[in-house]
Design a protein around this motif. Structure first.
Motif, short mmCIF file in Angstrom:
data_model
loop_
_atom_site.label_atom_id
_atom_site.label_comp_id
_atom_site.label_asym_id
_atom_site.label_seq_id
_atom_site.Cartn_x
_atom_site.Cartn_y
_atom_site.Cartn_z
N PHE A 43 -37.32 -3.65 41.64
CA PHE A 43 -37.29 -4.22 40.47
C PHE A 43 -38.36 -4.45 39.55
N GLY A 44 -39.52 -4.21 40.04
CA GLY A 44 -40.71 -4.17 39.22
C GLY A 44 -40.69 -3.04 38.12
N GLU A 45 -40.35 -1.95 38.91
CA GLU A 45 -40.25 -0.51 38.01
C GLU A 45 -39.07 -0.64 36.97
N GLU A 46 -37.96 -1.50 37.27
CA GLU A 46 -37.01 -1.51 36.30
C GLU A 46 -37.23 -2.60 35.22
N PHE A 47 -38.02 -3.70 35.75
CA PHE A 47 -38.06 -4.87 34.83
C PHE A 47 -39.37 -5.08 34.21
N GLY A 48 -40.32 -4.27 34.66
CA GLY A 48 -41.60 -4.17 33.80
C GLY A 48 -42.68 -5.04 34.46
N PHE A 49 -42.37 -5.36 35.60
CA PHE A 49 -43.75 -6.07 36.23
C PHE A 49 -44.41 -5.12 37.35
N ASP A 50 -45.56 -5.38 37.56
CA ASP A 50 -46.59 -4.44 38.64
C ASP A 50 -45.80 -4.42 40.07
N PRO A 51 -45.41 -3.24 40.48
CA PRO A 51 -45.01 -3.19 41.91
C PRO A 51 -46.03 -3.19 42.83
N ALA A 52 -47.04 -2.57 42.23
CA ALA A 52 -48.10 -2.29 43.39
C ALA A 52 -48.44 -3.54 44.23
N PRO A 53 -48.58 -5.04 43.84
CA PRO A 53 -48.97 -5.82 44.78
C PRO A 53 -47.74 -6.12 45.75
N HIS A 54 -46.64 -5.71 45.38
CA HIS A 54 -45.53 -5.86 46.45
C HIS A 54 -45.54 -4.87 47.45
N LEU A 55 -45.91 -3.67 46.79
CA LEU A 55 -45.81 -2.24 48.11
C LEU A 55 -47.01 -2.74 48.81
N ALA A 56 -48.11 -2.96 48.39
CA ALA A 56 -49.51 -3.46 49.23
C ALA A 56 -49.24 -4.53 50.22
N ARG A 57 -48.42 -5.60 49.74
CA ARG A 57 -48.12 -6.94 50.76
C ARG A 57 -47.18 -6.21 51.81
N ALA A 58 -46.19 -5.23 51.44
CA ALA A 58 -45.13 -4.79 52.27
C ALA A 58 -45.99 -4.04 53.44
N GLU A 59 -46.82 -3.15 53.03
CA GLU A 59 -47.41 -2.37 53.93
C GLU A 59 -48.34 -3.36 55.03
#
Length: 554
Positions: free
Chosen positions: A379-395
């Motif tokens: 959603f971050g990629e689609e709505f303009g917020f940073d996806p990186a923190p979500h990807l890092a927390r998922a890992e």
């Protein structure tokens, strides 16, 4: 559309499926004795026996003989082959009209009083908020019948058309969703219209539970995406200041803490605490974090308009705060993996993984949190917020989740206040949803699905492995098959590289509902029948059947 209503009517027995109208609180059942019907209201946290309106309503012919119920359709109950019909007159009243001369009605109220009056030509039974009934002669029975039929005609006009062998049950499940609509006028705002919640069941579950709303919206999206969005909007409308989503939204407010419960329930919850979860403190109550997953699916069926996009952006803000809440406020032992502070927050209240002390570190929660962060990154990629923190927390969460894998027993083990739980429960299959498990673990979980001593039972996936000492074929969350857990595992199989097995499980799931006679709350995994204590005409079972029927018909 009339044909679809007739298909649904084949299942309206007034026992497992009551007579009702969308947005009404009135529900009508077949009377156990006397040959007539009984009338109740549907109210939050009240059982049917507490909500009695008429203990008996019967129709008599000119000779005084009781005329039985002979037909039920979504818009009308027929007595004596057409001698009388019962219909709704708006959401707050019933109309009983004669179709032959000399017909009379006899009704008994909860205080034991019985009255008799002729149907000349009809009687209107208006039900007040306090369940009192005002009965008056009516000349508008035909108009009421026409209006009630129009409500159902409009509803069935949106019912998905699916594979021939699935159409009848899909029509009934679509009826269940319409029948379970209640109006929540106390939650109406100056700029909103009617607030409509599709509740799990008007038979005892009259509120909008958080994850029920997710599953219901997923099925509803195929015929009424706008109403599906309304369910999510209502579910997301009342976060706490810290971002926690409430367990339930209901007509008197929300349930987000043990302090929102009656005193007896509060005492029981607090006694369930441990040295980690303070037994004297209020317990936050929520439901598993599947909100981004549900939002994704509802948006897939919604128009790509600026209005819908703006709506989704608002929901995403709430969902991101809710996800943060899990890590900030529900990591009760501070190890980086959130826990369930109470079984209520898991949705699997009676699972044996909660037999030990709290809090419970559960593999399903870890899987949902990984899935949610991955969805938020997309959603971050689609709505303009940073996806990186979500990807890092998922890992990070995935690493914690993989640490729960017991390689010797080939099970993801829950922990009760840090101590491994022996029970082999369906929560251990949910890590498939991450789509990121090592191949050997995926293979082990697939093998468990095929093992008759574990999850390879005749009628779907038991919620506790068949060979586990805690297994019961009929006790809630300790063995019966639930449509939502089947659905999540099927989705996990597809995400983990096994689409054929996922489709096979979906086919088995729809076959279970048809074999069992409808979308019940849960099913015996050995017989495929409704478990004795399961609620009937259950919302998420109906919605997920619709979702599966649509997918299987493509």
């Amino acid at each position: 559309m009339t044909d679809l209503a007739a298909l649904a009517g084949r299942h309206l027995d007034l026992v497992r499926a009551p007579f009702t109208l969308p947005s009404s609180r009135i529900i009508v059942f077949r009377a156990e004795e006397g040959g007539g019907v009984r009338v109740h209201t549907a109210e939050y946290e009240k059982q049917l026996d507490e909500c009695r309106v008429l203990d008996l309503l019967i129709v008599r012919d000119a000779a005084g003989s009781v005329l039985p119920v002979t037909d039920v359709l979504p818009h009308a109950v027929t007595f004596g082959g057409g001698a009388a019909t019962l219909v709704f007159d708006g959401v707050g009243a019933l109309s009983l009209g004669a179709g032959a001369p000399g017909i009379s009605a006899e009704w008994t109220t909860p205080d034991g009083r019985t009255r008799i009056a002729p149907l000349d030509p009809a009687l209107r039974f208006a039900v007040a908020d306090d369940r009192a009934v005002e009965v008056a002669a009516s000349l508008a029975h035909a108009e009421a019948a026409s209006a009630a039929q129009a409500v159902w005609t409009d509803w069935f006009a949106t019912c998905p058309v699916v594979r021939d062998d699935l159409q009848e049950m899909t029509a009934f499940c679509w009826w269940v969703l319409g029948a379970n609509i209640v109006s929540l006028p106390r939650l109406r705002t100056p700029d909103s219209g009617e607030v409509r919640a599709i509740v799990p069941s008007k038979i005892g579950y009259v509120g909008l539970w958080q994850w029920d709303a997710y599953f219901i919206a997923i099925g509803l999206r195929h015929g009424d995406a706008a109403l599906a969005r309304e369910q999510l909007d209502l579910a997301f409308r009342f976060p706490t200041a810290a971002g926690q989503l409430p367990d339930v939204v209901h007509e008197e407010g929300v349930l987000a803490s043990s302090d929102d419960l009656p005193q007896a329930d509060r005492d029981r919850l607090r006694r369930a605490g441990s040295q980690i979860a303070d037994p004297n403190a209020p317990v936050p109550l929520t439901k598993p974090p599947l909100s981004a997953w549900a939002l994704r699916k509802v948006l897939e069926a919604s128009p790509a308009t600026d209005e819908v996009r703006a709506w989704a952006a608002r929901q995403l803000d709430t969902i991101r705060r809710s996800q943060d809440w899990w890590f900030a406020a529900s990591d009760l032992d501070g190890d980086g993996m959130p826990e369930y502070g109470h079984p209520y927050s898991s949705g699997l209240d009676d699972s044996p993984i909660f037999d030990g002390p709290l809090p419970t570190t559960a593999p399903d929660l870890g899987a949902y949190l990984v899935l949610q962060d991955l969805e938020l990154a997309r959603f971050g990629e689609e709505f303009g917020f940073d996806p990186a923190p979500h990807l890092a927390r998922a890992e990070r969460t995935l690493a914690k989740l993989l640490a729960m894998w017991d390689a010797d027993s080939r099970v993801f083990r829950a922990r009760a206040a840090g101590v491994p739980v022996a029970s082999d429960a369906i929560t251990g299959l949910m890590p498939l949803l991450t789509g990121r498990l090592p191949a050997d673990i995926v293979d082990a979980l697939v093998a468990a699905l095929e093992d008759p001593a574990r999850y390879g039972t005749p009628w779907g996936l038991p919620t506790v492995a068949a060979g586990d000492p805690d297994f019961s074929a009929t006790r809630m969350w300790r063995g019966p098959v639930w449509i939502n857990t089947n659905t999540l595992v099927a989705e996990g199989l597809a995400d983990s590289g096994h689409p054929d097995l996922a489709r096979e499980l979906v086919e088995r799931t729809v076959a279970l509902v048809m074999h069992g006679g409808g979308p019940h709350e849960y099913f015996n995994p050995l017989t495929g029948e409704k478990a004795p204590t399961a609620t009937t005409a259950f919302g998420w079972s109906a919605a997920l059947f619709v979702d599966h029927a649509v997918a299987l018909s493509r």
